[in-house]
Design a protein around this motif. Structure first.
Motif, PDB file in Angstrom:
ATOM      1  N   ILE A 109       0.847  -1.194   0.000  1.00 48.43           N
ATOM      2  CA  ILE A 109       0.000   0.000   0.000  1.00 48.43           C
ATOM      3  C   ILE A 109       0.882   1.243   0.000  1.00 48.43           C
ATOM      4  O   ILE A 109       1.655   1.465   0.934  1.00 48.43           O
ATOM      5  CB  ILE A 109      -0.932   0.027   1.224  1.00 48.43           C
ATOM      6  N   ASP A 110       0.763   2.016  -1.045  1.00 50.63           N
ATOM      7  CA  ASP A 110       1.479   3.290  -1.111  1.00 50.63           C
ATOM      8  C   ASP A 110       0.456   4.402  -0.926  1.00 50.63           C
ATOM      9  O   ASP A 110      -0.662   4.329  -1.450  1.00 50.63           O
ATOM     10  CB  ASP A 110       2.185   3.430  -2.461  1.00 50.63           C
ATOM     11  N   ILE A 111       0.814   5.419  -0.178  1.00 46.91           N
ATOM     12  CA  ILE A 111      -0.085   6.546   0.083  1.00 46.91           C
ATOM     13  C   ILE A 111       0.582   7.803  -0.433  1.00 46.91           C
ATOM     14  O   ILE A 111       1.733   8.108  -0.077  1.00 46.91           O
ATOM     15  CB  ILE A 111      -0.380   6.694   1.588  1.00 46.91           C
ATOM     16  N   CYS A 112      -0.121   8.522  -1.282  1.00 50.94           N
ATOM     17  CA  CYS A 112       0.464   9.751  -1.835  1.00 50.94           C
ATOM     18  C   CYS A 112      -0.519  10.907  -1.716  1.00 50.94           C
ATOM     19  O   CYS A 112      -1.727  10.705  -1.532  1.00 50.94           O
ATOM     20  CB  CYS A 112       0.888   9.548  -3.287  1.00 50.94           C
ATOM     21  N   ASP A 113       0.023  12.114  -1.838  1.00 54.18           N
ATOM     22  CA  ASP A 113      -0.845  13.290  -1.795  1.00 54.18           C
ATOM     23  C   ASP A 113      -1.250  13.688  -3.213  1.00 54.18           C
ATOM     24  O   ASP A 113      -0.839  13.063  -4.203  1.00 54.18           O
ATOM     25  CB  ASP A 113      -0.166  14.449  -1.063  1.00 54.18           C
ATOM     26  N   ARG A 114      -2.031  14.724  -3.294  1.00 53.59           N
ATOM     27  CA  ARG A 114      -2.556  15.186  -4.583  1.00 53.59           C
ATOM     28  C   ARG A 114      -1.431  15.565  -5.540  1.00 53.59           C
ATOM     29  O   ARG A 114      -1.501  15.266  -6.742  1.00 53.59           O
ATOM     30  CB  ARG A 114      -3.494  16.377  -4.342  1.00 53.59           C
ATOM     31  N   GLN A 115      -0.408  16.192  -5.014  1.00 54.58           N
ATOM     32  CA  GLN A 115       0.674  16.664  -5.864  1.00 54.58           C
ATOM     33  C   GLN A 115       1.440  15.505  -6.500  1.00 54.58           C
ATOM     34  O   GLN A 115       1.868  15.577  -7.654  1.00 54.58           O
ATOM     35  CB  GLN A 115       1.638  17.543  -5.050  1.00 54.58           C
ATOM     36  N   ALA A 116       1.612  14.430  -5.757  1.00 54.99           N
ATOM     37  CA  ALA A 116       2.383  13.300  -6.267  1.00 54.99           C
ATOM     38  C   ALA A 116       1.549  12.349  -7.123  1.00 54.99           C
ATOM     39  O   ALA A 116       2.110  11.513  -7.852  1.00 54.99           O
ATOM     40  CB  ALA A 116       3.000  12.522  -5.108  1.00 54.99           C
ATOM     41  N   ALA A 117       0.220  12.467  -7.044  1.00 59.93           N
ATOM     42  CA  ALA A 117      -0.649  11.506  -7.737  1.00 59.93           C
ATOM     43  C   ALA A 117      -0.445  11.510  -9.243  1.00 59.93           C
ATOM     44  O   ALA A 117      -0.584  10.469  -9.898  1.00 59.93           O
ATOM     45  CB  ALA A 117      -2.114  11.806  -7.415  1.00 59.93           C
ATOM     46  N   GLY A 118      -0.101  12.659  -9.810  1.00 55.67           N
ATOM     47  CA  GLY A 118       0.038  12.761 -11.256  1.00 55.67           C
ATOM     48  C   GLY A 118       1.062  11.807 -11.852  1.00 55.67           C
ATOM     49  O   GLY A 118       0.923  11.370 -12.988  1.00 55.67           O
ATOM     50  N   GLN A 119       2.091  11.462 -11.080  1.00 55.66           N
ATOM     51  CA  GLN A 119       3.112  10.555 -11.609  1.00 55.66           C
ATOM     52  C   GLN A 119       2.670   9.099 -11.582  1.00 55.66           C
ATOM     53  O   GLN A 119       3.225   8.258 -12.287  1.00 55.66           O
ATOM     54  CB  GLN A 119       4.407  10.710 -10.803  1.00 55.66           C
ATOM     55  N   TYR A 120       1.648   8.788 -10.766  1.00 52.75           N
ATOM     56  CA  TYR A 120       1.155   7.417 -10.665  1.00 52.75           C
ATOM     57  C   TYR A 120      -0.044   7.151 -11.575  1.00 52.75           C
ATOM     58  O   TYR A 120      -0.165   6.072 -12.155  1.00 52.75           O
ATOM     59  CB  TYR A 120       0.714   7.118  -9.223  1.00 52.75           C
ATOM     60  N   LEU A 121      -0.965   8.104 -11.655  1.00 55.97           N
ATOM     61  CA  LEU A 121      -2.250   7.884 -12.317  1.00 55.97           C
ATOM     62  C   LEU A 121      -2.157   7.394 -13.765  1.00 55.97           C
ATOM     63  O   LEU A 121      -2.989   6.588 -14.184  1.00 55.97           O
ATOM     64  CB  LEU A 121      -3.093   9.167 -12.250  1.00 55.97           C
ATOM     65  N   PRO A 122      -1.172   7.830 -14.566  1.00 60.47           N
ATOM     66  CA  PRO A 122      -1.134   7.336 -15.954  1.00 60.47           C
ATOM     67  C   PRO A 122      -1.001   5.823 -16.066  1.00 60.47           C
ATOM     68  O   PRO A 122      -1.371   5.242 -17.086  1.00 60.47           O
ATOM     69  CB  PRO A 122       0.099   8.043 -16.546  1.00 60.47           C
ATOM     70  N   ARG A 123      -0.498   5.152 -15.029  1.00 65.89           N
ATOM     71  CA  ARG A 123      -0.319   3.701 -15.079  1.00 65.89           C
ATOM     72  C   ARG A 123      -1.418   2.941 -14.340  1.00 65.89           C
ATOM     73  O   ARG A 123      -1.411   1.709 -14.310  1.00 65.89           O
ATOM     74  CB  ARG A 123       1.046   3.327 -14.498  1.00 65.89           C
ATOM     75  N   VAL A 124      -2.335   3.672 -13.727  1.00 61.28           N
ATOM     76  CA  VAL A 124      -3.441   3.033 -13.005  1.00 61.28           C
ATOM     77  C   VAL A 124      -4.451   2.478 -14.002  1.00 61.28           C
ATOM     78  O   VAL A 124      -4.889   3.171 -14.913  1.00 61.28           O
ATOM     79  CB  VAL A 124      -4.116   4.037 -12.047  1.00 61.28           C
ATOM     80  N   GLN A 125      -4.820   1.218 -13.836  1.00 57.99           N
ATOM     81  CA  GLN A 125      -5.798   0.571 -14.718  1.00 57.99           C
ATOM     82  C   GLN A 125      -7.209   0.592 -14.141  1.00 57.99           C
ATOM     83  O   GLN A 125      -8.192   0.488 -14.876  1.00 57.99           O
ATOM     84  CB  GLN A 125      -5.386  -0.887 -14.956  1.00 57.99           C
ATOM     85  N   LEU A 126      -7.299   0.728 -12.810  1.00 55.02           N
ATOM     86  CA  LEU A 126      -8.590   0.683 -12.125  1.00 55.02           C
ATOM     87  C   LEU A 126      -8.570   1.666 -10.975  1.00 55.02           C
ATOM     88  O   LEU A 126      -7.742   1.553 -10.055  1.00 55.02           O
ATOM     89  CB  LEU A 126      -8.862  -0.745 -11.612  1.00 55.02           C
ATOM     90  N   LEU A 127      -9.473   2.642 -11.026  1.00 50.71           N
ATOM     91  CA  LEU A 127      -9.537   3.685 -10.005  1.00 50.71           C
ATOM     92  C   LEU A 127     -10.894   3.648  -9.316  1.00 50.71           C
ATOM     93  O   LEU A 127     -11.934   3.673  -9.981  1.00 50.71           O
ATOM     94  CB  LEU A 127      -9.323   5.062 -10.636  1.00 50.71           C
ATOM     95  N   PHE A 128     -10.888   3.589  -7.977  1.00 51.28           N
ATOM     96  CA  PHE A 128     -12.117   3.668  -7.196  1.00 51.28           C
ATOM     97  C   PHE A 128     -12.186   5.043  -6.548  1.00 51.28           C
ATOM     98  O   PHE A 128     -11.296   5.421  -5.790  1.00 51.28           O
ATOM     99  CB  PHE A 128     -12.145   2.594  -6.107  1.00 51.28           C
ATOM    100  N   GLU A 129     -13.234   5.789  -6.861  1.00 48.08           N
ATOM    101  CA  GLU A 129     -13.439   7.105  -6.236  1.00 48.08           C
ATOM    102  C   GLU A 129     -14.233   6.910  -4.956  1.00 48.08           C
ATOM    103  O   GLU A 129     -15.313   6.316  -4.974  1.00 48.08           O
ATOM    104  CB  GLU A 129     -14.181   8.033  -7.209  1.00 48.08           C
ATOM    105  N   GLY A 130     -13.690   7.434  -3.844  1.00 51.44           N
ATOM    106  CA  GLY A 130     -14.360   7.282  -2.561  1.00 51.44           C
ATOM    107  C   GLY A 130     -14.289   8.536  -1.717  1.00 51.44           C
ATOM    108  O   GLY A 130     -14.072   8.465  -0.504  1.00 51.44           O
TER     109      GLY A 130
END
Length: 326
Positions: free
Chosen positions: A78-99
Motif C-alpha cells: 500500500i502506497d499513500i500519496c498526496d494530490r501533488q504526487a498523484a500525477g506521476q502514478y495515475l497514468p499507469r493506473v488501470q482501475l480507479l475507485f473514487e471514494g
C-alpha cells in the motif's frame, strides 16, 4: 515498489478498506489523498492512515486470518500519496475507485482531477451509495469506462460489491471490473442505476421497521437485535430473499402480506403486484417448479441437503446449534 495498477481516490474509511482488500490479496494499491493540504497536514493524515490499516491487520492476525509476520508485507503493498504526487502514478493506473465524501461538488472535482492524468481506457468506478452512475458519468472523460461499484463497510471483509453501470457503460468494462473484484475474493451483483441499489434499499426498510417497532413498544431494541441476529440474519445468510420466497411459496407471502396490511391498517405491508401475478399463474416457487427462480431440472433433495448444510454451518458459527439428545 512498482507503480500500482489499482488506486483508491480518497484516503478515508472507504479508500483504506479498498486498499486493504487488494493488498491482502497480494496486489499493490495506491491510496490517494486528493484533498488540498499542506505537506505537514498530509504527513499527519498519511501516518494516521498507516496506523489505522496496521491496526486492522493486527486484528485480522489475532483472529487467525493472516500471520502476524505477514503484516509488514501487506503494508508494503500500500502506497499513500498526496494530490501533488498523484500525477506521476495515475497514468499507469488501470482501475480507479473514487471514494471521496458524498458531496456532488467534491466528486466532480475529484473525478475531473483524476481524469487529467488517467489513461483513456482506465476503469473509473465511484463507490457512491448516494449518487447514481447516470448522474456521475458526465463528470468522467470517456464515460463508457465509468460505472459505480458500491462496497459495503468494512470493505476489506464484506465480500459483496454492488456493480451499477449506466446505459452508456461498455459491457466489457463491467466484465473487467467484475473479474478484477473476483480475483480478490469479492462477490459482485449487477443492479441498474436505481436509488439504494440492492442492499441499502433492503436494509433501510428493515432498519426503519425495527425503529418503528421500538417506538410502538412491540419489542425492546435488545430483543429485536436478538431476533435479527439469530432468526432473520441466519435464515437470509443461508438463502437469499427471493430464494426464501420461492421455498415458502409466493402464495404464503401474498396471504401473510394481506393479513399484516389489514391487521396493522397500513398498505405498506401489502405485497407488490408481481407476487399476485405469479401466484395466480401457478408459479409459487419450488413446489411448482417456477417462481422468482426457475426450479426446473433442479435436484430438490440435493438442494435441500445443501441448504441444510449451509444453515448448520451458520448455526455453528453463531454458537447456536440445536440441542439434540442422544
Amino acid at each position: 515498489m512498482k507503480p500500482p495498477a489499482v488506486a483508491a481516490l480518497g484516503a478515508g474509511r472507504m479508500g483504506r478498506g479498498i486498499a486493504l482488500a487488494f493488498a491482502c490479496a497480494g496486489q499493490e494499491v495506491l491510496l490517494i489523498d486528493v484533498k488540498q493540504r499542506s505537506r505537514g497536514d498530509f504527513e499527519k493524515l498519511r501516518d494516521a492512515a498507516r496506523r489505522d490499516i496496521e491496526q486492522q491487520l493486527a486484528a485480522l492476525a489475532e483472529l487467525g486470518l493472516l500471520r502476524a509476520t505477514a503484516i509488514a508485507a501487506v503494508m508494503a503493498r500500500i502506497d499513500i500519496c498526496d494530490r501533488q504526487a498523484a500525477g506521476q502514478y495515475l497514468p499507469r493506473v488501470q482501475l480507479l475507485f473514487e471514494g471521496v465524501p458524498e458531496v456532488m461538488e467534491a466528486k466532480a472535482e475529484a473525478l475531473a482531477f483524476a481524469c487529467t492524468a488517467l489513461a483513456d481506457d482506465a476503469i473509473v468506478a465511484s463507490t457512491s451509495s448516494t449518487f447514481l452512475s447516470t448522474a456521475l458519468a458526465a463528470m468522467v472523460t470517456n464515460p463508457a469506462r465509468f460505472l459505480n461499484a458500491h462496497w459495503l463497510n468494512p470493505a476489506h471483509l464484506i465480500p459483496l460489491v454492488e456493480v451499477s453501470p449506466h446505459p452508456g457503460t461498455d459491457p466489457a468494462v463491467t466484465q473487467r471490473l467484475q473479474d478484477r473484484l473476483a480475483q480478490i475474493g469479492k462477490t459482485t451483483v449487477l443492479c441498474g442505476p436505481s436509488p439504494g441499489y440492492i442492499v441499502p434499499r433492503l436494509q433501510v426498510v428493515l432498519m426503519n421497521e425495527a425503529a418503528r417497532m421500538i417506538e410502538e413498544g412491540v419489542a425492546t431494541a435488545a430483543d429485536i437485535d436478538r431476533a435479527t441476529r439469530y432468526g432473520f440474519g441466519i435464515r437470509y445468510a443461508a438463502m437469499g430473499v427471493a430464494e426464501f420466497i420461492d421455498v415458502g411459496g409466493n402464495d404464503i407471502l401474498y396471504y401473510a402480506s394481506r393479513y399484516l396490511s389489514a391487521a396493522l391498517n397500513d398498505p405498506r405491508y401489502a405485497s407488490p403486484e408481481i407476487v399476485a401475478r405469479l401466484m395466480n399463474s401457478g408459479q409459487n416457487g419450488l413446489r411448482d417448479g417456477k417462481g422468482f427462480h426457475d426450479w426446473t431440472g433442479i435436484d430438490i433433495d440435493a438442494y435441500r441437503r445443501q441448504s441444510t448444510a449451509r444453515l448448520v454451518e451458520l448455526l455453528r458459527i453463531a454458537d447456536r446449534l440445536p440441542v439434540i439428545a442422544d
